[in-house]
Design an enzyme around this catalytic site. Sequence first.
Site, mmCIF file in Angstrom:
data_model
loop_
_atom_site.group_PDB
_atom_site.id
_atom_site.type_symbol
_atom_site.label_atom_id
_atom_site.label_comp_id
_atom_site.label_asym_id
_atom_site.label_seq_id
_atom_site.Cartn_x
_atom_site.Cartn_y
_atom_site.Cartn_z
ATOM 1 N N THR A 155 0.848 -1.194 0.000
ATOM 2 C CA THR A 155 0.000 0.000 0.000
ATOM 3 C C THR A 155 0.880 1.239 0.000
ATOM 4 O OG1 THR A 155 -1.888 -1.045 1.052
ATOM 5 C CG2 THR A 155 -1.646 1.313 1.418
ATOM 6 N N HIS A 210 -7.044 -10.982 -0.752
ATOM 7 C CA HIS A 210 -6.400 -10.584 0.508
ATOM 8 C C HIS A 210 -7.225 -11.125 1.684
ATOM 9 C CE1 HIS A 210 -4.182 -8.516 3.466
ATOM 10 N NE2 HIS A 210 -4.143 -7.294 2.977
ATOM 11 N N ASN A 238 -3.984 -10.137 7.541
ATOM 12 C CA ASN A 238 -3.746 -8.859 8.221
ATOM 13 C C ASN A 238 -4.956 -8.215 8.881
ATOM 14 O OD1 ASN A 238 -1.120 -9.207 7.553
ATOM 15 N ND2 ASN A 238 -1.119 -7.829 5.802
ATOM 16 N N TYR A 249 -8.106 -7.929 8.064
ATOM 17 C CA TYR A 249 -9.160 -7.282 7.272
ATOM 18 C C TYR A 249 -10.394 -8.192 7.195
ATOM 19 C CZ TYR A 249 -5.428 -3.975 6.368
ATOM 20 O OH TYR A 249 -4.418 -3.050 6.536
ATOM 21 N N ASN A 259 -3.501 -5.033 13.109
ATOM 22 C CA ASN A 259 -4.818 -4.400 12.967
ATOM 23 C C ASN A 259 -5.798 -4.840 14.057
ATOM 24 O OD1 ASN A 259 -4.537 -2.552 10.793
ATOM 25 N ND2 ASN A 259 -4.370 -4.290 9.393
HETATM 26 C C1 8OZ Z 1 0.298 -1.034 5.450
HETATM 27 C C2 8OZ Z 1 -0.443 0.128 5.372
HETATM 28 C C3 8OZ Z 1 -1.718 0.102 4.869
HETATM 29 C C4 8OZ Z 1 -2.267 -1.089 4.452
HETATM 30 C C5 8OZ Z 1 -1.838 -4.803 4.770
HETATM 31 C C6 8OZ Z 1 -2.955 -3.581 3.054
HETATM 32 O O1 8OZ Z 1 -1.251 -4.796 5.846
HETATM 33 C C7 8OZ Z 1 -2.143 -3.526 4.094
HETATM 34 C C8 8OZ Z 1 -1.542 -2.275 4.546
HETATM 35 C C9 8OZ Z 1 -0.263 -2.225 5.038
HETATM 36 O O2 8OZ Z 1 -2.196 -5.851 4.244
#
Ligand code: 8OZ
Length: 371
Positions: A35, A184, A187, A189, A244
């Site tokens: 990103t 994806h 992480n 999400y 996250n």
């Molecule tokens: C760093 C900053 C923003 C997004 C991820 C898409 O960790 C990201 C991400 C990483 O998968």
Amino acid sequence: MGTRIETAQTLSDLFQPVQLGAYQLANRIVMAPLTRSRADEHGIPGALIAEHYAQRASAGLIISEGVNISPSARGYALTPGIYDDAQIEGWRKVTEGVHARGGRIFPQLWHVGRISHCSLQPGGVLPVAPSAIRPEATSYTASGFQPCPTPRVLGTAEIPQIVDQYRRAAQNALAAGFDGVEIHAANGYLIEQFLRDSTNRRTDAYGGSRENRARFLLEVVEAVAGVCGGARTGIRLSPGSPVNGAALDSDPDATYGYVVEQLNAFDLAYIHTIEGVTQGPRELADGVNFQHLRRSFKGLYMANNGYDRELALNARQHDLADLISFGRLYIANPDLVERLRIGARLNVPDRATFFGGGAAGYNDYPALTPA
Ligand code: 8OZ
């Protein structure tokens, strides 16, 4: 070139072609998704982004930065999307640039779920998630990093609509000239929010048992592979990463082991695994057995996280991974394949330009031989 002394390293099959699903890649080196927040406010990738990926086309495969599958999927300002025609047109220039230099590129299809902020959502509404649990995490908004709010719980009937957004994003990816797609599922999400028992308290068919928590992931895979074919589809997993605000699953080996076994039904090209903590240590994965995941999976195993030349050569020499993806090293080294092959010195990335901005710290890292 005259005579050149071949070392064991330059003979490593890291630098040799490999079949990945539908494609023969030029080598086993992959540009990891990164990103960089350089799209415009409509999520359109412009010439700056096209130049960035074209510079890196000697990778066996490029996986793009996370690409929002819908307006609600967005959790970071200035990230690109792939849900409307202007975005597809922007991506077409990216894929043409990479193909003109002999490369291959997949977009990483992304929905952030609860890792967002009302200011990034259409109509200023709350972000959505499997359960109303506020993450200890921040979202990158137009006014800097902001704490994520408590998300709105997705109704059961809304879930097929999101699966459909993934399907359409995959169709758009092919229309834009991408060679395939990566899902994806890492992480912390949306997909991983469903998968882990730390972030999913649902009582419907998408929560509770491991089978139920994996349902959304598998429905997304079925939809995307239905469009692209399994041989043009990969998926990214991070079983040992608590980023996250997503605490690890209570039994990562069992949960991700189940996922990988189920994935075998779709004949995917690869699983792309973050070994250890995302952007952190490789060692601290709370005992997740990555080699077991690799052996359970029928396709190729793409390893990621903190690899350097020595680790990558070692991984191939001892057959610990089929492909290696590099993130940080690709930020500053457009010709990373050549540099790794000859053991050249690497450019050092500048953190100040990781997110947002223009060509500085993005397209101005020099290659050994100017293009
Ligand atoms: C760093 C900053 C923003 C997004 C991820 C898409 O960790 C990201 C991400 C990483 O998968």
